[in-house]
Write an enzyme that holds these catalytic residues in place. Structure first.
Site, short mmCIF file in Angstrom:
data_model
loop_
_atom_site.label_atom_id
_atom_site.label_comp_id
_atom_site.label_asym_id
_atom_site.label_seq_id
_atom_site.Cartn_x
_atom_site.Cartn_y
_atom_site.Cartn_z
CD GLU B 208 37.61 35.90 40.52
OE1 GLU B 208 37.99 34.94 41.19
OE2 GLU B 208 38.25 36.96 40.48
CG HIS B 247 40.97 38.10 42.16
ND1 HIS B 247 40.52 37.01 41.47
CD2 HIS B 247 42.05 37.68 42.83
CE1 HIS B 247 41.29 35.99 41.71
NE2 HIS B 247 42.23 36.36 42.54
#
Lengths: 384, 292
Positions: B208, B247
């Site tokens: 990511e 995150h």
């Protein structure tokens, strides 16, 4: 903010200009002593770009200090890309104006790749470090510190030579970096930055600005900073997330009209990407978190319909630890009890207890789609 | 074979009597993981609800059971200490589920625990399907096979695994390395292991935005794993810079860590990048047939 960073710098013996922090213009003038010929008055805000916004001004007398402070505090910082709301100026820092001849950059941060603290130094101070790394990448000297050994003055000496700092910096520099490292280590900081580190025409080296980023996860170790962190204004998205019982990073708004709710940050990002792939525009990022119950699902639904331009809602759940039947109950309950406006729902529900979840939805006359792509396509179509 | 764990791996759980620790111990036992005991200081000598022995210290647990692996559910202020204790007691493999550990604690632990591999922190753990599971992954989604998987996220991993399983691709080992800025085990660390695993014939990497772990992985693949069929996916292509989405690690700053830079790096290494999770099995099929 700068004045707090400078307070910490004083504790670690890092030289900072003489000055004081004041929350009212009158107080700012009262503290201005006559032994200093010229002052600089700086807005205490979290946003960058103070200089350009006219929030850093000079003053030559206590009266002058008062009127300049008043002027700075009269209007908020104008909005920029990072902070579209702008920021109120609640206080100023008043300092002796330094006769600066050179400006350097110095920071300690955490490097992900080496998993070590990294000390970065550049002779191009006073400008954004990202701009420096774009225009003069070769000018940034770096040292990766072995935490088991810690800081030793040779590191500062070496960096000063490597970064080709003006020779005037050499004597004071290793101790200043040492002070920064001490703060970084002692308080478990994520970033300590001096930009610019000023060299004056009378040979002093001083932290003209100070930036300290603390680690929220380490605040319990240093309760004195809790107050500092609590005074940090959350941005609007973070505030809305907190009100809905989510983590502050779990919600972000965008311009589109497809609302999204997913479980897990990775899946939530992939859901946004799926909407875009299907030709739609997402209205938000929302990670509902693990173990979502009925109340949480309703809060999330209301958060999105009340605060974004969502015309349709795509709920994308992969049940791992989260159980599909719980989420389905939440969706049905959300729609039955919410007082907010109703938008068409596209639901994708797979994984643990999927059958029970589908049954609950079917009883409420809702039919989930089979895949994430299908859901994204349906939602984009409904919103078009 | 598989990497990091197999059906004989002996595992202890630190924080086994807490609610999370206890619940996930049940799930791991159901899956067949050889959990041989747990640690909760002050509760040594008791038995857990699963009938497992509780020890006061990791050293006691290791001496009595011969465990090599630990799964940590200890609250953030004590998790760094739990990792140091595991290392001192001779544990060689630690999975740290705990979220929110001070980053300096993590820095110190990873720098000073040689010989102990750490997965996480803030991760869902890992699984070798049909053999063993350490962590909080839902075991029923996985199926034994020959595709290895490394991912920075949890639910996205389950999504991808589900797609793989449906397309006839079982998995050798799936590792959720966690989305924090500082983690014990990176993509490259996992790649080194997969390169030497006879069971693993192909790989899927789910990255990511943020950091440069994916770029490092691409460089490693170009150098050492050109023969292995590998497909990648990057989450957060449409995320704006400067904002962290969920995150802590998923934040783009400047030119670093953008989806574009990661995709370009993988493509330069001959690794096709799926533009959506559902495209992964198709890209895999161009290099390896599915075992239906």
């Amino acid at each position: 903010m700068e004045y707090q960073g400078k307070e910490l710098f004083r504790r670690a013996g890092i030289p900072v200009p003489r000055g004081y922090h004041a929350a009212a213009p009158a107080r700012a003038a009262e503290l201005a002593t006559p032994d200093i010929p010229e002052w600089v008055v700086k807005a205490q805000v979290l946003m960058g770009g103070r200089g350009k916004a006219g929030k850093v001004k000079f003053a030559k007398s206590p009266d002058d200090v008062a009127s300049v402070a008043e002027e700075i505090m009269a209007t908020p910082m104008p909005p920029n890309r990072q902070n579209p709301k702008g920021e109120h100026v609640n206080s100023v820092l008043v300092e002796e104006k330094l006769p600066i001849t050179k400006e350097a950059y110095c920071a300690i941060a955490i490097d992900r790749t080496t998993k070590r603290p990294v000390i970065m130094v550049s002779r191009f101070g006073g400008m954004d470090i990202e701009e420096v790394s774009e225009k003069h990448p070769e000018s940034i000297a770096k040292f990766f510190v072995d935490t088991a050994i810690g800081y030793s003055p040779f590191i500062g000496r070496e960096l000063a030579f490597q970064a080709e700092l003006d020779p005037g910096y050499r004597k004071a520099f290793p101790a200043i970096v040492g002070g920064m490292y001490e703060l970084f280590f002692r308080y478990g900081a994520k970033l300590i930055e001096i930009n610019p580190l000023a060299l004056t025409n009378d040979g002093r080296v001083m932290a003209s600005d100070a930036k300290v980023e603390l680690d929220d996860d380490a605040l319990y170790k240093n309760p004195e900073f809790k107050e500092w962190q609590e005074t940090l204004p959350l941005d609007e998205d973070e505030e809305l997330a907190a009100q809905a019982g989510l983590g502050t990073r779990n919600f972000r708004r965008f311009d589109g009209n497809v609302g999204t709710i997913a479980n897990g940050a990775g899946l939530a990002m992939a859901t946004m990407d799926a909407v875009r792939n299907a030709g739609g525009n997402f209205a938000n990022f929302l990670d509902v978190g693990g173990g979502a119950n009925a109340e949480r699902v309703r809060n999330c639904y209301e958060l999105v319909v009340n605060h974004t331009g969502a015309k349709v809602m795509f709920i994308n759940i992969f049940g791992g630890i989260t159980r599909c039947d719980e989420v389905a109950k939440g969706i049905v309950e959300a729609l039955n009890t919410t007082k907010s406006r109703k938008v068409p729902l596209v639901i994708r529900l797979t994984g643990t207890n999927e059958e029970q979840g589908r049954k609950i939805l079917a009883d409420a006359k809702m039919t989930p789609v089979e895949t994430m792509d299908e859901g994204a396509a349906r939602a984009a179509e409904l919103a078009a | 074979m598989s990497i990091f764990l197999d059906k004989n791996t002996k595992v202890i759980v630190q924080g086994i009597t807490g609610s999370e620790g206890s619940y996930h111990t049940s799930r791991m036992l159901e899956y067949g993981t050889k959990i041989v005991g747990g640690v909760t200081p002050g509760k040594g000598g008791q038995k857990t609800e699963h009938g497992l022995p509780v020890f006061n210290t990791v050293r006691d647990a290791v001496d009595a059971t011969g465990a090599t692996h630990t799964c940590i559910f200890v609250p953030p202020p004590f998790a760094g200490d739990a990792l140091f204790e595991a290392h001192d007691a001779g544990i060689t493999f630690a999975v740290c589920i705990t979220e929110g550990i001070p980053v300096h604690d993590v820095l110190r632990v990873v720098a000073t625990t040689p010989g102990m591999r750490i997965i996480g922190p803030n991760c869902p753990g890992l699984i070798s399907p049909g053999k063993s599971l350490i962590g909080i992954m839902p075991g029923h989604v996985f199926k034994e096979g020959s595709v290895g998987l490394v991912s920075r996220s949890g639910t996205l991993t389950y999504e991808v695994v589900d797609l793989l399983t449906r397309a006839g691709y079982g998995q050798s080992t799936c590792v959720g390395i966690g989305g924090d800025p500082i983690i014990g085990t990176t993509f490259v660390d996992c790649l080194r292991e997969f390169a030497n695993d006879p069971q693993t014939e192909a790989l899927v990497l789910c990255g990511e935005i943020g950091g440069s772990d994916e770029e490092d992985a691409a460089a490693f693949i170009r150098e050492h794993m050109a023969e292995m069929p590998i497909v990648a996916f990057i989450g957060g292509r449409n995320a704006p810079p400067g904002k962290s989405l969920g995150h802590a690690g998923a934040i783009i700053s400047g030119a670093f860590g953008t989806a574009q830079s990661k995709i370009a790096a993988f493509e330069a290494a001959g690794v096709p990048v799926a533009d959506r999770p559902s495209a992964i099995p198709g890209l895999l099929a161009q290099r390896v047939p599915a075992a239906v």
